[in-house]
Design a protein around this motif. Sequence first.
Motif, PDB file in Angstrom:
ATOM      1  N   LYS A 288      32.119  40.748  48.514  1.00 31.15           N
ATOM      2  CA  LYS A 288      32.606  39.441  48.051  1.00 31.15           C
ATOM      3  C   LYS A 288      33.437  39.553  46.776  1.00 31.15           C
ATOM      4  O   LYS A 288      34.325  38.742  46.528  1.00 31.15           O
ATOM      5  N   ARG A 289      33.095  40.554  45.946  1.00 29.66           N
ATOM      6  CA  ARG A 289      33.774  40.737  44.666  1.00 29.66           C
ATOM      7  C   ARG A 289      34.140  42.215  44.514  1.00 29.66           C
ATOM      8  O   ARG A 289      33.426  43.089  45.011  1.00 29.66           O
ATOM      9  N   PHE A 290      35.223  42.478  43.820  1.00 35.02           N
ATOM     10  CA  PHE A 290      35.668  43.863  43.657  1.00 35.02           C
ATOM     11  C   PHE A 290      36.555  43.977  42.415  1.00 35.02           C
ATOM     12  O   PHE A 290      37.036  42.972  41.887  1.00 35.02           O
ATOM     13  N   GLU A 291      36.734  45.206  41.972  1.00 37.93           N
ATOM     14  CA  GLU A 291      37.645  45.498  40.872  1.00 37.93           C
ATOM     15  C   GLU A 291      38.806  46.321  41.408  1.00 37.93           C
ATOM     16  O   GLU A 291      38.633  47.141  42.313  1.00 37.93           O
ATOM     17  N   ALA A 292      39.984  46.086  40.868  1.00 45.41           N
ATOM     18  CA  ALA A 292      41.167  46.816  41.313  1.00 45.41           C
ATOM     19  C   ALA A 292      42.196  46.850  40.197  1.00 45.41           C
ATOM     20  O   ALA A 292      41.971  46.337  39.092  1.00 45.41           O
ATOM     21  N   GLU A 293      43.341  47.441  40.504  1.00 40.48           N
ATOM     22  CA  GLU A 293      44.447  47.526  39.547  1.00 40.48           C
ATOM     23  C   GLU A 293      45.697  46.957  40.212  1.00 40.48           C
ATOM     24  O   GLU A 293      45.920  47.168  41.402  1.00 40.48           O
ATOM     25  N   ILE A 294      46.485  46.246  39.453  1.00 38.85           N
ATOM     26  CA  ILE A 294      47.751  45.735  39.987  1.00 38.85           C
ATOM     27  C   ILE A 294      48.733  46.892  40.135  1.00 38.85           C
ATOM     28  O   ILE A 294      48.993  47.629  39.184  1.00 38.85           O
ATOM     29  N   VAL A 295      49.233  47.072  41.341  1.00 35.99           N
ATOM     30  CA  VAL A 295      50.195  48.135  41.634  1.00 35.99           C
ATOM     31  C   VAL A 295      51.622  47.626  41.493  1.00 35.99           C
ATOM     32  O   VAL A 295      52.517  48.340  41.039  1.00 35.99           O
TER      33      VAL A 295
ATOM     34  N   VAL B 168      50.883  39.563  44.009  1.00 40.26           N
ATOM     35  CA  VAL B 168      50.678  40.940  43.556  1.00 40.26           C
ATOM     36  C   VAL B 168      50.156  41.824  44.675  1.00 40.26           C
ATOM     37  O   VAL B 168      49.517  41.364  45.618  1.00 40.26           O
ATOM     38  N   VAL B 169      50.449  43.116  44.514  1.00 42.45           N
ATOM     39  CA  VAL B 169      49.881  44.163  45.370  1.00 42.45           C
ATOM     40  C   VAL B 169      48.839  44.892  44.537  1.00 42.45           C
ATOM     41  O   VAL B 169      49.092  45.220  43.370  1.00 42.45           O
ATOM     42  N   LEU B 170      47.663  45.120  45.128  1.00 40.78           N
ATOM     43  CA  LEU B 170      46.568  45.763  44.406  1.00 40.78           C
ATOM     44  C   LEU B 170      46.284  47.162  44.947  1.00 40.78           C
ATOM     45  O   LEU B 170      46.646  47.485  46.080  1.00 40.78           O
ATOM     46  N   SER B 171      45.610  47.963  44.134  1.00 41.40           N
ATOM     47  CA  SER B 171      45.236  49.317  44.553  1.00 41.40           C
ATOM     48  C   SER B 171      44.222  49.277  45.688  1.00 41.40           C
ATOM     49  O   SER B 171      44.204  50.149  46.558  1.00 41.40           O
ATOM     50  N   GLU B 172      43.358  48.276  45.690  1.00 42.76           N
ATOM     51  CA  GLU B 172      42.381  48.058  46.761  1.00 42.76           C
ATOM     52  C   GLU B 172      42.051  46.580  46.804  1.00 42.76           C
ATOM     53  O   GLU B 172      42.269  45.855  45.829  1.00 42.76           O
ATOM     54  N   THR B 173      41.529  46.127  47.942  1.00 45.86           N
ATOM     55  CA  THR B 173      41.219  44.706  48.062  1.00 45.86           C
ATOM     56  C   THR B 173      40.184  44.452  49.144  1.00 45.86           C
ATOM     57  O   THR B 173      40.130  45.165  50.151  1.00 45.86           O
ATOM     58  N   ALA B 174      39.382  43.415  48.920  1.00 44.26           N
ATOM     59  CA  ALA B 174      38.453  42.940  49.942  1.00 44.26           C
ATOM     60  C   ALA B 174      39.057  41.774  50.714  1.00 44.26           C
ATOM     61  O   ALA B 174      38.485  41.304  51.689  1.00 44.26           O
ATOM     62  N   PHE B 175      40.232  41.288  50.271  1.00 44.95           N
ATOM     63  CA  PHE B 175      40.908  40.191  50.948  1.00 44.95           C
ATOM     64  C   PHE B 175      41.512  40.689  52.259  1.00 44.95           C
ATOM     65  O   PHE B 175      42.218  41.702  52.280  1.00 44.95           O
ATOM     66  N   TYR B 176      41.243  39.961  53.348  1.00 43.90           N
ATOM     67  CA  TYR B 176      41.823  40.311  54.640  1.00 43.90           C
ATOM     68  C   TYR B 176      43.184  39.637  54.788  1.00 43.90           C
ATOM     69  O   TYR B 176      43.300  38.422  54.642  1.00 43.90           O
ATOM     70  N   PRO B 177      44.243  40.398  55.096  1.00 44.54           N
ATOM     71  CA  PRO B 177      45.566  39.802  55.279  1.00 44.54           C
ATOM     72  C   PRO B 177      45.727  39.251  56.689  1.00 44.54           C
ATOM     73  O   PRO B 177      45.192  39.812  57.651  1.00 44.54           O
TER      74      PRO B 177
END
Length: 235
Positions: free
Chosen positions: A13-20, A27-36
């Motif tokens: 449900k929650r995660f940490e990532a970096e903006i790529v 934004v594009v992230l290094s990783e994500t739990a969001f389903y496109p």
Amino acid sequence: MTELLHMKDCYIKRFEAEIVEVLESGVVLSETAFYPLAGGVQEDKGMLVVNGKKYNVTATKWMDEKVVHILDSVEGLTSGTKVNGELEWDRRYKIMRLHTAAHLLEAVIYKKTGALIGGGKVSVDGSYMGFTLDEMDRELIIDTVKVANKLVDAGAKVKVSFMKGEEALKHPGMVKLAGKLPPKVAELRIVEIEGIDRQACGGPHVENINEIEEIRVVKLKNKGAKNRRLYFEVI
């Protein structure tokens, strides 16, 4: 390339990532739990938090082969910034239940008739599946839902594994979409409802079909040659 966390764990449900990358719309992230948004399955919404500031994720989309988190604003965002992501969980979980219900319905009707899926949509705003049946057989489709609900009551685990693409496509029923094959990739994600179904699929699912609770017919509709549409919901 963004690491898609749901591919191995749909309950994050929650995660940490970096903006790529920062784009005009998101934004594009290094990783994500969001389903496109993909394959007719509705995308995730939620929020990103950066240094205490909240950014609403209004959609998640594939754009130029990148997973883009569409935001209400990109003001103050820069590449390399750490973010905390949070899904709109009730919405995601409903999509998971609907999506697994769709697989279950596909499996039951495929076993009964060999019919494939001529299109579909999994959405909190309304879901449907089109079966490649020659005629609209209302009794058959309604009975399919009854059988699926009996399986839901009994329960069955939903497992995720990975298989070489070439090998996966050798298995009958691994792809149930009429006239459409998965992309040519080295490895395919396989979603298995134990003892009931296996399909190549990249979307979010529940861990046991008993989480679906109940599938209900909303309406049936003819949509042209060999396309008998079932609108359904989970309650």
